[in-house]
Design a protein around this motif. Structure first.
Motif, short mmCIF file in Angstrom:
data_model
loop_
_atom_site.label_atom_id
_atom_site.label_comp_id
_atom_site.label_asym_id
_atom_site.label_seq_id
_atom_site.Cartn_x
_atom_site.Cartn_y
_atom_site.Cartn_z
N GLU A 6 -6.98 13.03 2.30
CA GLU A 6 -6.22 13.92 3.21
C GLU A 6 -6.16 15.53 2.65
OE1 GLU A 6 -3.27 10.72 4.85
OE2 GLU A 6 -2.40 12.78 4.25
N SER A 7 -6.17 16.42 3.66
CA SER A 7 -5.89 17.62 3.19
C SER A 7 -5.50 18.72 4.20
CB SER A 7 -7.51 18.51 2.49
OG SER A 7 -8.29 18.25 3.64
N GLY A 8 -5.15 19.90 3.99
CA GLY A 8 -4.81 20.77 5.06
C GLY A 8 -3.29 21.18 5.10
N GLY A 9 -2.33 20.30 4.47
CA GLY A 9 -1.06 20.56 4.80
C GLY A 9 -0.37 21.94 4.13
N GLY A 10 0.67 22.25 4.39
CA GLY A 10 1.05 23.61 3.61
C GLY A 10 2.51 23.97 4.19
N LEU A 11 2.79 25.17 3.81
CA LEU A 11 3.94 25.92 4.48
C LEU A 11 3.66 26.89 5.38
CD1 LEU A 11 7.03 26.61 4.05
CD2 LEU A 11 6.24 28.09 2.33
N VAL A 12 4.19 26.93 6.52
CA VAL A 12 3.56 27.74 7.63
C VAL A 12 5.04 28.19 8.38
CG1 VAL A 12 3.26 26.07 9.37
CG2 VAL A 12 2.21 28.21 9.58
N PRO A 91 9.92 24.18 13.64
CA PRO A 91 10.69 23.33 12.18
C PRO A 91 10.85 21.92 12.32
CG PRO A 91 11.89 25.52 13.09
CD PRO A 91 10.83 25.21 13.96
N GLU A 92 11.12 21.42 13.55
CA GLU A 92 11.23 19.89 13.64
C GLU A 92 9.69 19.23 13.28
OE1 GLU A 92 12.27 22.21 16.00
OE2 GLU A 92 11.89 21.64 17.76
N ASP A 93 8.60 19.95 13.30
CA ASP A 93 7.44 19.27 12.83
C ASP A 93 7.47 19.13 11.53
OD1 ASP A 93 5.86 21.39 15.16
OD2 ASP A 93 6.50 19.31 15.42
N THR A 94 8.18 19.55 10.59
CA THR A 94 8.27 19.26 9.13
C THR A 94 8.30 17.96 8.80
OG1 THR A 94 9.50 21.47 8.78
CG2 THR A 94 9.44 19.86 6.86
N THR A 118 -0.12 14.08 3.49
CA THR A 118 0.12 15.67 3.26
C THR A 118 1.10 16.33 3.83
OG1 THR A 118 -1.38 17.61 3.37
CG2 THR A 118 -1.52 16.29 5.31
N GLN A 119 1.88 17.09 3.07
CA GLN A 119 3.02 17.65 3.46
C GLN A 119 2.78 18.77 4.45
OE1 GLN A 119 6.43 16.76 2.89
NE2 GLN A 119 6.96 18.16 4.22
N VAL A 120 3.71 18.96 5.27
CA VAL A 120 3.70 20.22 6.34
C VAL A 120 5.16 20.53 6.27
CG1 VAL A 120 3.51 20.83 8.56
CG2 VAL A 120 1.60 19.37 7.64
N THR A 121 5.39 21.78 5.88
CA THR A 121 6.57 22.48 6.16
C THR A 121 6.68 23.78 7.00
OG1 THR A 121 7.16 21.56 3.81
CG2 THR A 121 8.47 23.19 4.74
N VAL A 122 7.64 23.63 7.90
CA VAL A 122 7.53 24.82 8.93
C VAL A 122 8.82 25.54 8.60
CG1 VAL A 122 7.33 25.56 11.37
CG2 VAL A 122 6.06 23.52 10.56
#
Length: 124
Positions: A6-12, A91-94, A118-122
């Motif tokens: 997996e790839s593509g997560g991040g802080l947005v 934010p609730e998609d975090t 993969t971590q997604v942080t909003v």
């Protein structure tokens, strides 16, 4: 040996977009489904149907109610890769997003495989 990468997560920031990808590495006769699940921070349980974000099969696509209209799943069959385009992030998609693949091989039969997450942080 099968591996999901997996790839593509991040802080947005809220309202932003991300694209996640997951590649199935290994041998199989057929891939039945490719999809994405997510687990919010603090949750530590076996993921189930209610955690499903999006799933793509030979006959169609299904989305979780909370993401319908904002998330788009697609698949590159030649590359055995599934993508998740995430728009209008909230934010609730975090969460940690996990790729799941159901694949069949003669030696193992039908198996479900999971990616490492993969971590997604909003941020708001």
């Amino acid at each position: 040996q099968v591996q999901l990468v997996e790839s593509g997560g991040g802080l947005v920031q809220a309202g932003g977009s991300l694209t996640l990808s997951c590649s199935f590495l290994g041998l199989c006769v057929k891939i039945y489904t490719m999809g994405w699940y997510r687990q919010a921070p603090g949750e530590d349980r076996i993921m189930g149907y209610h955690d499903m974000v999006a799933k793509i099969t030979d006959i169609g696509i299904r989305y979780g109610d909370s993401v319908r209209g904002r998330f788009t799943i697609s698949r590159d069959i030649a590359k055995n890769t599934v993508y998740l385009q995430i728009n209008s992030l909230k934010p609730e998609d975090t969460a940690t997003y996990y790729c799941q693949v159901n694949a069949y091989d003669y030696s193992t039969g039908s198996q479900y495989y999971w990616g490492q997450g993969t971590q997604v942080t909003v941020s708001s």
